[in-house]
Design a protein around this motif. Structure first.
Motif, PDB file in Angstrom:
ATOM      1  N   GLY A 230       0.816  -1.213   0.000  1.00 15.90           N
ATOM      2  CA  GLY A 230       0.000   0.000   0.000  1.00 15.90           C
ATOM      3  C   GLY A 230       0.846   1.257   0.000  1.00 15.90           C
ATOM      4  O   GLY A 230       0.550   2.226  -0.709  1.00 15.90           O
ATOM      5  N   ASN A 231       1.920   1.255   0.768  1.00 15.39           N
ATOM      6  CA  ASN A 231       2.834   2.396   0.797  1.00 15.39           C
ATOM      7  C   ASN A 231       3.461   2.625  -0.578  1.00 15.39           C
ATOM      8  O   ASN A 231       3.578   3.765  -1.034  1.00 15.39           O
ATOM      9  N   ARG A 232       3.863   1.539  -1.227  1.00 17.34           N
ATOM     10  CA  ARG A 232       4.441   1.654  -2.574  1.00 17.34           C
ATOM     11  C   ARG A 232       3.408   2.170  -3.561  1.00 17.34           C
ATOM     12  O   ARG A 232       3.726   2.966  -4.452  1.00 17.34           O
ATOM     13  N   PHE A 233       2.171   1.733  -3.416  1.00 16.95           N
ATOM     14  CA  PHE A 233       1.099   2.178  -4.295  1.00 16.95           C
ATOM     15  C   PHE A 233       0.896   3.695  -4.171  1.00 16.95           C
ATOM     16  O   PHE A 233       0.799   4.398  -5.182  1.00 16.95           O
ATOM     17  N   VAL A 234       0.849   4.198  -2.940  1.00 15.99           N
ATOM     18  CA  VAL A 234       0.674   5.635  -2.711  1.00 15.99           C
ATOM     19  C   VAL A 234       1.803   6.412  -3.383  1.00 15.99           C
ATOM     20  O   VAL A 234       1.579   7.451  -4.011  1.00 15.99           O
TER      21      VAL A 234
ATOM     22  N   ARG B 210       2.588  10.551   8.796  1.00 17.16           N
ATOM     23  CA  ARG B 210       3.646  11.400   8.238  1.00 17.16           C
ATOM     24  C   ARG B 210       4.903  10.595   7.965  1.00 17.16           C
ATOM     25  O   ARG B 210       5.596  10.832   6.980  1.00 17.16           O
ATOM     26  N   GLN B 211       5.193   9.632   8.831  1.00 20.59           N
ATOM     27  CA  GLN B 211       6.371   8.787   8.624  1.00 20.59           C
ATOM     28  C   GLN B 211       6.138   7.823   7.464  1.00 20.59           C
ATOM     29  O   GLN B 211       7.025   7.604   6.646  1.00 20.59           O
ATOM     30  N   ARG B 212       4.947   7.245   7.377  1.00 21.41           N
ATOM     31  CA  ARG B 212       4.632   6.260   6.348  1.00 21.41           C
ATOM     32  C   ARG B 212       4.491   6.898   4.964  1.00 21.41           C
ATOM     33  O   ARG B 212       4.867   6.305   3.961  1.00 21.41           O
ATOM     34  N   TYR B 213       3.925   8.111   4.931  1.00 22.23           N
ATOM     35  CA  TYR B 213       3.674   8.799   3.655  1.00 22.23           C
ATOM     36  C   TYR B 213       4.291  10.196   3.701  1.00 22.23           C
ATOM     37  O   TYR B 213       3.572  11.202   3.731  1.00 22.23           O
ATOM     38  N   PRO B 214       5.608  10.296   3.678  1.00 20.39           N
ATOM     39  CA  PRO B 214       6.267  11.590   3.860  1.00 20.39           C
ATOM     40  C   PRO B 214       6.065  12.573   2.701  1.00 20.39           C
ATOM     41  O   PRO B 214       6.278  13.770   2.881  1.00 20.39           O
ATOM     42  N   ASP B 215       5.625  12.084   1.552  1.00 19.45           N
ATOM     43  CA  ASP B 215       5.475  12.957   0.389  1.00 19.45           C
ATOM     44  C   ASP B 215       4.052  13.441   0.190  1.00 19.45           C
ATOM     45  O   ASP B 215       3.732  14.010  -0.857  1.00 19.45           O
ATOM     46  N   THR B 216       3.179  13.205   1.184  1.00 19.30           N
ATOM     47  CA  THR B 216       1.784  13.615   1.046  1.00 19.30           C
ATOM     48  C   THR B 216       1.373  14.526   2.195  1.00 19.30           C
ATOM     49  O   THR B 216       2.022  14.576   3.228  1.00 19.30           O
ATOM     50  N   VAL B 217       0.281  15.221   1.985  1.00 17.44           N
ATOM     51  CA  VAL B 217      -0.377  15.918   3.084  1.00 17.44           C
ATOM     52  C   VAL B 217      -1.157  14.841   3.831  1.00 17.44           C
ATOM     53  O   VAL B 217      -1.874  14.055   3.217  1.00 17.44           O
ATOM     54  N   ASN B 218      -0.985  14.780   5.118  1.00 13.92           N
ATOM     55  CA  ASN B 218      -1.637  13.744   5.923  1.00 13.92           C
ATOM     56  C   ASN B 218      -2.663  14.354   6.856  1.00 13.92           C
ATOM     57  O   ASN B 218      -2.662  15.552   7.109  1.00 13.92           O
ATOM     58  N   MET B 219      -3.520  13.506   7.362  1.00 13.55           N
ATOM     59  CA  MET B 219      -4.572  13.947   8.271  1.00 13.55           C
ATOM     60  C   MET B 219      -4.941  12.820   9.210  1.00 13.55           C
ATOM     61  O   MET B 219      -4.580  11.676   8.990  1.00 13.55           O
ATOM     62  N   THR B 220      -5.652  13.153  10.240  1.00 12.83           N
ATOM     63  CA  THR B 220      -6.254  12.177  11.136  1.00 12.83           C
ATOM     64  C   THR B 220      -7.597  12.754  11.540  1.00 12.83           C
ATOM     65  O   THR B 220      -7.911  13.881  11.190  1.00 12.83           O
ATOM     66  N   GLY B 221      -8.387  11.995  12.225  1.00 14.91           N
ATOM     67  CA  GLY B 221      -9.659  12.556  12.645  1.00 14.91           C
ATOM     68  C   GLY B 221     -10.678  11.515  13.029  1.00 14.91           C
ATOM     69  O   GLY B 221     -10.362  10.350  13.281  1.00 14.91           O
ATOM     70  N   ILE B 222     -11.914  11.978  13.052  1.00  7.48           N
ATOM     71  CA  ILE B 222     -13.038  11.152  13.473  1.00  7.48           C
ATOM     72  C   ILE B 222     -14.077  11.126  12.353  1.00  7.48           C
ATOM     73  O   ILE B 222     -14.304  12.131  11.690  1.00  7.48           O
TER      74      ILE B 222
END
Length: 151
Positions: free
Chosen positions: A40-44, A124-136
């Motif tokens: 999945g990480n490679r796919f992203v 952020r560590q897994r996908y360092p080249d993207t804007v990341n988010m978390t939430g509910i």
């Protein structure tokens, strides 16, 4: 304006034929969580996501009392299919008598902040080249739908 249109997807990591075609992996329902995450990480990375959509809190916070209506197959090999159907309510009076605070309880604010910060840091560590988010993902509307009508 960025030089390219940013891209995001919401669940191709569950479509193993696509994931395998893009990454060269051989993911199946029997693959380990680590193998699926690595592919999945490679796919992203291969599809050059601009943003990685992710939430930490979903319907798991409603497990004490929620309607279940089953779930059709979406993921490869039907790994997400669920035939479980149940409703905790006998009649409308049961719904009106539901005390969410008593059933679901209080969540500790400091613990929530720590969990969301940790989730965000992991992304952020897994996908360092993207804007990341978390939430509910359990809003007033979606939470009530989950409790009363299920998914």
């Amino acid at each position: 304006m960025p030089p390219k249109v940013p891209r995001t997807e919401y669940s191709p990591q569950f479509l193993w034929e696509l994931l395998n075609a893009v990454t060269g992996s051989r993911i199946t329902a029997e693959s380990s969580q680590t193998e699926r995450e690595t592919a999945g990480n490679r796919f992203v990375k291969e599809w050059d996501y601009g943003m990685f959509w992710s939430i930490l809190t979903h319907s798991q916070v409603l497990e004490e009392c929620r309607t279940k209506m089953g779930h059709a197959e979406y993921a490869s090999e039907g790994s997400d299919r669920c035939d479980e159907v149940e409703c905790p309510f006998e009649d409308p009076d049961d719904v009106l008598a539901l005390d969410p605070w008593a059933v679901y309880g209080e969540r500790n604010h400091a613990t929530l902040v720590e969990e969301y910060n940790d989730h965000y840091a992991t992304l952020r560590q897994r996908y360092p080249d993207t804007v990341n988010m978390t939430g509910i993902y359990v809003s007033l509307m979606s939470g009530l739908i989950e409790i009363l009508a299920g998914t």
